[in-house]
Design a protein around this motif. Structure first.
Motif, PDB file in Angstrom:
ATOM      1  N   ASN A   1       0.812  -1.221   0.000  1.00  0.00           N
ATOM      2  CA  ASN A   1       0.000   0.000   0.000  1.00  0.00           C
ATOM      3  C   ASN A   1       0.844   1.270   0.000  1.00  0.00           C
ATOM      4  O   ASN A   1       0.300   2.365  -0.053  1.00  0.00           O
ATOM      5  CB  ASN A   1      -0.944   0.006   1.198  1.00  0.00           C
ATOM      6  N   ILE A   2       2.141   1.136   0.097  1.00  0.00           N
ATOM      7  CA  ILE A   2       3.105   2.235   0.115  1.00  0.00           C
ATOM      8  C   ILE A   2       2.759   3.246   1.208  1.00  0.00           C
ATOM      9  O   ILE A   2       2.181   4.304   0.975  1.00  0.00           O
ATOM     10  CB  ILE A   2       3.238   2.947  -1.251  1.00  0.00           C
ATOM     11  N   GLY A   3       3.109   2.885   2.408  1.00  0.00           N
ATOM     12  CA  GLY A   3       2.878   3.738   3.558  1.00  0.00           C
ATOM     13  C   GLY A   3       3.466   3.109   4.803  1.00  0.00           C
ATOM     14  O   GLY A   3       4.281   2.185   4.723  1.00  0.00           O
ATOM     15  N   VAL A   4       3.060   3.615   5.936  1.00  0.00           N
ATOM     16  CA  VAL A   4       3.581   3.152   7.219  1.00  0.00           C
ATOM     17  C   VAL A   4       2.417   2.696   8.090  1.00  0.00           C
ATOM     18  O   VAL A   4       1.434   3.418   8.258  1.00  0.00           O
ATOM     19  CB  VAL A   4       4.379   4.265   7.927  1.00  0.00           C
ATOM     20  N   ARG A   5       2.550   1.510   8.641  1.00  0.00           N
ATOM     21  CA  ARG A   5       1.551   0.966   9.565  1.00  0.00           C
ATOM     22  C   ARG A   5       2.017   1.184  10.999  1.00  0.00           C
ATOM     23  O   ARG A   5       3.208   1.074  11.300  1.00  0.00           O
ATOM     24  CB  ARG A   5       1.345  -0.517   9.317  1.00  0.00           C
ATOM     25  N   PHE A   6       1.057   1.493  11.869  1.00  0.00           N
ATOM     26  CA  PHE A   6       1.339   1.656  13.298  1.00  0.00           C
ATOM     27  C   PHE A   6       0.070   1.334  14.071  1.00  0.00           C
ATOM     28  O   PHE A   6      -1.006   1.221  13.498  1.00  0.00           O
ATOM     29  CB  PHE A   6       1.879   3.058  13.600  1.00  0.00           C
ATOM     30  N   ILE A   7       0.215   1.174  15.372  1.00  0.00           N
ATOM     31  CA  ILE A   7      -0.901   0.749  16.219  1.00  0.00           C
ATOM     32  C   ILE A   7      -1.142   1.780  17.324  1.00  0.00           C
ATOM     33  O   ILE A   7      -0.210   2.248  17.975  1.00  0.00           O
ATOM     34  CB  ILE A   7      -0.595  -0.618  16.888  1.00  0.00           C
ATOM     35  N   GLY A   8      -2.412   2.093  17.517  1.00  0.00           N
ATOM     36  CA  GLY A   8      -2.835   2.892  18.659  1.00  0.00           C
ATOM     37  C   GLY A   8      -3.601   1.984  19.607  1.00  0.00           C
ATOM     38  O   GLY A   8      -3.911   0.835  19.281  1.00  0.00           O
ATOM     39  N   HIS A   9      -3.910   2.501  20.787  1.00  0.00           N
ATOM     40  CA  HIS A   9      -4.671   1.726  21.769  1.00  0.00           C
ATOM     41  C   HIS A   9      -5.747   2.605  22.392  1.00  0.00           C
ATOM     42  O   HIS A   9      -5.479   3.721  22.813  1.00  0.00           O
ATOM     43  CB  HIS A   9      -3.752   1.175  22.862  1.00  0.00           C
ATOM     44  N   ASP A  10      -6.953   2.066  22.414  1.00  0.00           N
ATOM     45  CA  ASP A  10      -8.070   2.700  23.105  1.00  0.00           C
ATOM     46  C   ASP A  10      -8.423   1.764  24.245  1.00  0.00           C
ATOM     47  O   ASP A  10      -9.141   0.781  24.065  1.00  0.00           O
ATOM     48  CB  ASP A  10      -9.248   2.880  22.151  1.00  0.00           C
ATOM     49  N   GLY A  11      -7.855   2.039  25.396  1.00  0.00           N
ATOM     50  CA  GLY A  11      -7.973   1.114  26.515  1.00  0.00           C
ATOM     51  C   GLY A  11      -7.240  -0.164  26.172  1.00  0.00           C
ATOM     52  O   GLY A  11      -6.066  -0.145  25.814  1.00  0.00           O
ATOM     53  N   MET A  12      -7.945  -1.282  26.206  1.00  0.00           N
ATOM     54  CA  MET A  12      -7.342  -2.582  25.899  1.00  0.00           C
ATOM     55  C   MET A  12      -7.468  -2.956  24.417  1.00  0.00           C
ATOM     56  O   MET A  12      -6.985  -3.991  23.993  1.00  0.00           O
ATOM     57  CB  MET A  12      -8.006  -3.670  26.750  1.00  0.00           C
ATOM     58  N   VAL A  13      -8.089  -2.108  23.617  1.00  0.00           N
ATOM     59  CA  VAL A  13      -8.344  -2.408  22.206  1.00  0.00           C
ATOM     60  C   VAL A  13      -7.215  -1.855  21.334  1.00  0.00           C
ATOM     61  O   VAL A  13      -6.885  -0.663  21.408  1.00  0.00           O
ATOM     62  CB  VAL A  13      -9.695  -1.806  21.763  1.00  0.00           C
TER      63      VAL A  13
END
Length: 87
Positions: free
Chosen positions: A16-28
């Motif tokens: 997809n030509i980009g950067v993946r990252f993760i956020g957290h909303d509480g435990m999700v």
């Protein structure tokens, strides 16, 4: 609960030509992908994997703010930050 980014890891998405990252909303866990075009609109060069990751690192604070805004509009399983989100 507010969206947070306690894990600083990120990865290049060569499909997809980009950067993946993760956020957290509480435990999700909340997965994001920022397109390289969005990084270019923010003024960064993104010709290669290393320059795209460097652009993400340099714009991390702004990207997190945009991610919070995108996340606040609707609940989805994954979120994509595009050039249109970078005003």
């Amino acid at each position: 609960m507010a969206l947070a980014f306690p894990n600083q890891s990120r990865s290049f998405d060569d499909v997809n030509i980009g950067v993946r990252f993760i956020g957290h909303d509480g435990m999700v866990s909340v997965p994001f992908m920022v397109e390289s075009e969005a990084l270019r609109k923010m003024g960064f060069a993104t010709q290669s994997e290393s320059s795209t990751l460097a652009a993400f690192d340099a714009a991390r604070t702004s990207i997190y703010e945009i991610a919070r805004d995108v996340y606040s509009h609707a609940r989805q399983t994954t979120y994509r930050i595009t050039a249109a989100d970078c005003v």
